[in-house]
Design a protein around this motif. Structure first.
Motif, short mmCIF file in Angstrom:
data_model
loop_
_atom_site.label_atom_id
_atom_site.label_comp_id
_atom_site.label_asym_id
_atom_site.label_seq_id
_atom_site.Cartn_x
_atom_site.Cartn_y
_atom_site.Cartn_z
N ARG A 213 0.83 -1.20 0.00
CA ARG A 213 0.00 0.00 0.00
C ARG A 213 0.87 1.26 0.00
O ARG A 213 0.63 2.19 -0.76
CB ARG A 213 -0.90 0.02 1.24
CG ARG A 213 -2.09 -0.92 1.17
CD ARG A 213 -2.68 -1.08 2.57
NE ARG A 213 -3.94 -1.80 2.56
CZ ARG A 213 -4.08 -3.09 2.28
NH1 ARG A 213 -3.01 -3.81 1.99
NH2 ARG A 213 -5.27 -3.67 2.30
N ARG A 214 1.84 1.28 0.88
CA ARG A 214 2.68 2.48 1.03
C ARG A 214 3.41 2.81 -0.26
O ARG A 214 3.59 3.98 -0.62
CB ARG A 214 3.69 2.25 2.16
CG ARG A 214 4.63 3.42 2.43
CD ARG A 214 5.44 3.19 3.70
NE ARG A 214 6.14 1.93 3.71
CZ ARG A 214 7.31 1.71 3.11
NH1 ARG A 214 7.91 2.69 2.43
NH2 ARG A 214 7.89 0.53 3.17
N PRO A 220 -3.46 2.38 -2.05
CA PRO A 220 -2.94 2.93 -0.79
C PRO A 220 -4.03 3.35 0.18
O PRO A 220 -3.76 3.53 1.38
CB PRO A 220 -2.10 4.13 -1.24
CG PRO A 220 -2.67 4.52 -2.56
CD PRO A 220 -3.12 3.24 -3.20
#
Length: 269
Positions: A213-214, A220
């Protein structure tokens, strides 16, 4: 005792960037007020965390209603009877399989009516398909049946990557404005029967999926779902769950959310 250092390091990177991740908790297969369910609800209350319970409408017992009456508990629909309708040799599926789509939808509609009648405002019309599998035609028709969203397993649709529902159905794309609020970390391994997946593996998977996600490899903004199955936990699973809830419930990079909040805040895709 297994260290949470890898997960803490990843969460620290979120915090350093001024970011946070929404985390939620789903438990599957509820049908009666078993000792395991009482233990699960007790853990949620002890850690002061919201919990979404996926209940099986066709087999639920009357005592389930009182067992799920505690504050912070939302009830979702876990298919209809958790019965396999796949052809011989195919992977188990209830929301599809060898039946016409309208027959599946009619059954799900009956399940929704049961849960609405029994649980009232605690019930959210979000479908959790048994085995995290659903035929695309059934998924596409859910909004017209009164459902707000689908909760399966794995990353939801994101710029052509991943699926809108399950990792078993990677090409599944849900209708616009229809919520996909999935689970991503199953505490159990299912090959050869339900067993604890192991602390080291789970901590690593949690950290890796947050890193996805990051770094933009998956959506994200997607909430991260922890998945439990109270009826299948051994003592090692219960022990790890307690430690995990304590950890994620206190880290500043995590916003532990009820699914009711995610339904209104979370972008679909």
């Amino acid at each position: 005792m297994q260290s949470f250092d890898q997960l803490d390091d990843e969460l620290d990177q979120w915090a350093a960037a001024g970011r946070s991740v929404s985390v939620w908790w789903r438990d599957d297969d509820a049908a009666a007020a078993t000792p395991q369910l009482t233990r699960l609800v007790g853990a949620a209350r002890r850690h002061r965390l919201p919990l979404a319970i996926a209940a099986v409408p066709a087999t639920m017992q009357p005592d389930l209603v009182a067992a799920l009456s505690a504050p912070g508990i939302s009830v979702l629909q876990h298919g209809y009877a958790h019965k396999n309708h796949a052809a011989a040799g195919k992977r188990a599926v209830e929301c599809g399989g060898e039946r016409p789509t309208q027959e599946v939808l009619a059954e799900l509609g009956e399940g929704m009516r049961i849960l609405m009648r029994e649980f009232g405002a605690s019930f959210l019309p979000i479908l959790v398909p048994p085995w995290n599998r659903i035929d695309p035609a059934v998924a596409a028709a859910l909004p017209q049946q009164g459902y707000f969203g689908l909760s399966s397993f794995g990353p939801r649709y994101y710029q052509g990557q991943g699926g809108g529902g399950s990792t078993e159905d990677a090409a599944l794309v849900l209708p616009p404005r229809f919520a996909a609020i999935n689970a991503h970390l199953d505490l159990l391994s299912w090959k050869g029967g339900a067993t604890f997946a192991g602390a080291e593996k789970l901590i690593a998977l949690f950290a890796e999926r947050l890193a996805d996600r990051r770094l933009g490899r998956t959506d994200p903004d997607e909430p991260f779902g922890i998945l439990t199955h109270h009826l299948d936990h051994d003592e090692a699973t219960w022990s790890f769950l307690e430690r995990l809830l304590g950890r994620v419930g206190s880290h500043p990079a995590i916003r532990f959310q009820p699914i009711t909040t995610l339904l209104t805040e979370s972008p679909v895709r």
